[in-house]
Design a protein around this motif. Structure first.
Motif, PDB file in Angstrom:
ATOM      1  N   ARG A  64       0.828  -1.217   0.000  1.00 37.89           N
ATOM      2  CA  ARG A  64       0.000   0.000   0.000  1.00 37.89           C
ATOM      3  C   ARG A  64       0.859   1.263   0.000  1.00 37.89           C
ATOM      4  O   ARG A  64       0.408   2.322  -0.403  1.00 37.89           O
ATOM      5  CB  ARG A  64      -0.907   0.018   1.232  1.00 37.89           C
ATOM      6  N   GLU A  65       2.086   1.153   0.450  1.00 28.75           N
ATOM      7  CA  GLU A  65       2.985   2.312   0.520  1.00 28.75           C
ATOM      8  C   GLU A  65       3.677   2.609  -0.804  1.00 28.75           C
ATOM      9  O   GLU A  65       4.503   3.520  -0.886  1.00 28.75           O
ATOM     10  CB  GLU A  65       4.042   2.082   1.613  1.00 28.75           C
ATOM     11  N   LEU A  66       3.353   1.853  -1.854  1.00 25.01           N
ATOM     12  CA  LEU A  66       3.931   2.110  -3.177  1.00 25.01           C
ATOM     13  C   LEU A  66       3.654   3.568  -3.545  1.00 25.01           C
ATOM     14  O   LEU A  66       2.515   4.032  -3.412  1.00 25.01           O
ATOM     15  CB  LEU A  66       3.292   1.184  -4.219  1.00 25.01           C
ATOM     16  N   PRO A  67       4.687   4.314  -3.967  1.00 26.80           N
ATOM     17  CA  PRO A  67       4.458   5.718  -4.327  1.00 26.80           C
ATOM     18  C   PRO A  67       3.320   5.851  -5.343  1.00 26.80           C
ATOM     19  O   PRO A  67       3.191   5.037  -6.265  1.00 26.80           O
ATOM     20  CB  PRO A  67       5.800   6.148  -4.931  1.00 26.80           C
ATOM     21  N   GLY A  68       2.504   6.880  -5.174  1.00 24.06           N
ATOM     22  CA  GLY A  68       1.324   7.078  -5.997  1.00 24.06           C
ATOM     23  C   GLY A  68       1.600   7.257  -7.476  1.00 24.06           C
ATOM     24  O   GLY A  68       0.746   6.962  -8.310  1.00 24.06           O
ATOM     25  N   ASP A  69       2.802   7.734  -7.831  1.00 23.89           N
ATOM     26  CA  ASP A  69       3.112   7.935  -9.246  1.00 23.89           C
ATOM     27  C   ASP A  69       3.473   6.639  -9.968  1.00 23.89           C
ATOM     28  O   ASP A  69       3.561   6.608 -11.188  1.00 23.89           O
ATOM     29  CB  ASP A  69       4.240   8.963  -9.402  1.00 23.89           C
ATOM     30  N   VAL A  70       3.661   5.535  -9.215  1.00 21.03           N
ATOM     31  CA  VAL A  70       3.969   4.239  -9.837  1.00 21.03           C
ATOM     32  C   VAL A  70       2.656   3.517 -10.092  1.00 21.03           C
ATOM     33  O   VAL A  70       1.964   3.124  -9.166  1.00 21.03           O
ATOM     34  CB  VAL A  70       4.905   3.391  -8.945  1.00 21.03           C
ATOM     35  N   LYS A  71       2.330   3.376 -11.343  1.00 22.20           N
ATOM     36  CA  LYS A  71       1.065   2.742 -11.723  1.00 22.20           C
ATOM     37  C   LYS A  71       1.286   1.459 -12.515  1.00 22.20           C
ATOM     38  O   LYS A  71       0.332   0.778 -12.884  1.00 22.20           O
ATOM     39  CB  LYS A  71       0.224   3.720 -12.523  1.00 22.20           C
ATOM     40  N   HIS A  72       2.550   1.141 -12.790  1.00 23.99           N
ATOM     41  CA  HIS A  72       2.883  -0.027 -13.603  1.00 23.99           C
ATOM     42  C   HIS A  72       4.176  -0.650 -13.082  1.00 23.99           C
ATOM     43  O   HIS A  72       5.166   0.053 -12.885  1.00 23.99           O
ATOM     44  CB  HIS A  72       3.055   0.403 -15.071  1.00 23.99           C
ATOM     45  N   LEU A  73       4.138  -1.946 -12.840  1.00 27.30           N
ATOM     46  CA  LEU A  73       5.318  -2.707 -12.409  1.00 27.30           C
ATOM     47  C   LEU A  73       5.548  -3.835 -13.396  1.00 27.30           C
ATOM     48  O   LEU A  73       4.596  -4.363 -13.989  1.00 27.30           O
ATOM     49  CB  LEU A  73       5.106  -3.328 -11.029  1.00 27.30           C
ATOM     50  N   THR A  74       6.788  -4.260 -13.524  1.00 30.59           N
ATOM     51  CA  THR A  74       7.103  -5.429 -14.342  1.00 30.59           C
ATOM     52  C   THR A  74       7.864  -6.419 -13.475  1.00 30.59           C
ATOM     53  O   THR A  74       8.891  -6.077 -12.883  1.00 30.59           O
ATOM     54  CB  THR A  74       7.960  -5.050 -15.568  1.00 30.59           C
ATOM     55  N   LEU A  75       7.330  -7.643 -13.395  1.00 27.23           N
ATOM     56  CA  LEU A  75       8.020  -8.748 -12.721  1.00 27.23           C
ATOM     57  C   LEU A  75       8.593  -9.623 -13.821  1.00 27.23           C
ATOM     58  O   LEU A  75       7.859 -10.205 -14.624  1.00 27.23           O
ATOM     59  CB  LEU A  75       7.052  -9.554 -11.856  1.00 27.23           C
ATOM     60  N   ALA A  76       9.908  -9.675 -13.890  1.00 29.06           N
ATOM     61  CA  ALA A  76      10.591 -10.430 -14.938  1.00 29.06           C
ATOM     62  C   ALA A  76      11.398 -11.563 -14.316  1.00 29.06           C
ATOM     63  O   ALA A  76      12.008 -11.392 -13.256  1.00 29.06           O
ATOM     64  CB  ALA A  76      11.511  -9.519 -15.743  1.00 29.06           C
ATOM     65  N   TYR A  77      11.368 -12.694 -14.967  1.00 26.76           N
ATOM     66  CA  TYR A  77      12.158 -13.844 -14.544  1.00 26.76           C
ATOM     67  C   TYR A  77      13.081 -14.254 -15.672  1.00 26.76           C
ATOM     68  O   TYR A  77      12.678 -14.273 -16.834  1.00 26.76           O
ATOM     69  CB  TYR A  77      11.272 -15.048 -14.201  1.00 26.76           C
ATOM     70  N   THR A  78      14.307 -14.615 -15.310  1.00 28.28           N
ATOM     71  CA  THR A  78      15.227 -15.239 -16.244  1.00 28.28           C
ATOM     72  C   THR A  78      15.458 -16.648 -15.740  1.00 28.28           C
ATOM     73  O   THR A  78      15.768 -16.852 -14.562  1.00 28.28           O
ATOM     74  CB  THR A  78      16.567 -14.477 -16.317  1.00 28.28           C
TER      75      THR A  78
END
Length: 187
Positions: A153-167
Motif C-alpha cells: 500500500r505504501e507504493l508511491p502514488g506515481d507508480v502505476k505499472h510494475l514489471t516482474l521479470a524472470y530469467t
C-alpha cells in the motif's frame, strides 16, 4: 617441546580459528543479504508474512506485467499464463508460470526475478514463488508454477505499472552427481 612442535600447534590453532570464522561468516550471510537488499532496494527475498493481512487499497489500481526469458543455454519453454493483471495495493495476487522441458533428459532450472522500476522493488513482496527453489523436470514434462505477491500500500502514488521479470537458468550441470535438486516442483 621443540620449535617445530610449537610452530605446528600455532598453525593448527590458526587454522581452527579460520574454520570457526568461516562458519560464522556463513551464518552471517543471510542477514547481511537481507540488509543489503533492503538498503539497495533490490528484490532479494520476500517481504514479511504479516503483509498478507494488510488492508487492501480499493481506490488504487496497479498494472503488473509479467515477462519470462531464458538464459542463453536454457532450452525450456517458459512463459506466464497471462501477460499482465491489474491489482489493488495490499491485496494478495497470484500469477502462474509454465515451464516445459522439451529435451530427452532430466534438467534442473533456477529462476531469478527482477522488478522494474527498481524504485518499486521494495514495495513488491513475493509470499510464494517458484524462484525460491530449483525446478527439476523430466523429459517432456510440463508444470505450472505459482507466484503469490502483494504490492504494498505504501507504493508511491506515481507508480502505476510494475514489471516482474524472470530469467530461467539451466543449473543441471552445476548440481553434484550424487545430489538431486533442491525441490522437484515448487511454490
Amino acid at each position: 617441546m621443540d620449535d617445530a612442535q610449537r610452530a605446528n600447534r600455532r598453525l593448527v590453532t590458526r587454522l581452527l580459528m579460520l574454520v570457526v570464522a568461516m562458519f560464522a561468516f556463513g551464518f552471517a550471510l543471510v542477514p547481511l543479504y537481507d540488509v543489503m537488499c533492503k538498503a539497495l532496494g533490490i528484490n532479494g527475498k520476500t517481504g514479511d508474512p504479516y503483509r498478507e493481512t494488510q488492508q487492501v487499497d480499493e481506490s488504487r489500481q496497479v498494472r503488473v506485467q509479467f515477462v519470462a526469458t531464458n538464459h542463453a543455454d536454457m532450452v525450456w519453454g517458459f512463459y506466464p499464463v497471462a501477460a499482465e493483471i491489474v491489482v489493488h495495493p495490499g491485496a494478495v495476487s497470484e500469477m502462474r508460470f509454465v515451464a516445459e522441458n522439451p529435451t530427452e533428459r532430466v534438467m534442473t532450472a533456477q529462476a531469478v526475478p527482477s522488478i522494474a522500476p527498481s524504485t518499486a522493488a521494495a514495495y513488491f513482496h513475493k509470499t510464494e514463488c517458484f524462484c525460491f527453489t530449483q525446478q527439476r523436470l523430466q523429459p517432456g514434462e510440463r508444470i505450472e508454477m505459482p507466484v503469490r505477491f502483494i504490492v504494498d500500500r505504501e507504493l508511491p502514488g506515481d507508480v502505476k505499472h510494475l514489471t516482474l521479470a524472470y530469467t530461467l537458468f539451466d543449473v543441471t550441470a552445476r548440481l553434484p552427481p550424487s545430489v538431486g535438486p533442491v525441490a522437484a516442483h515448487g511454490g
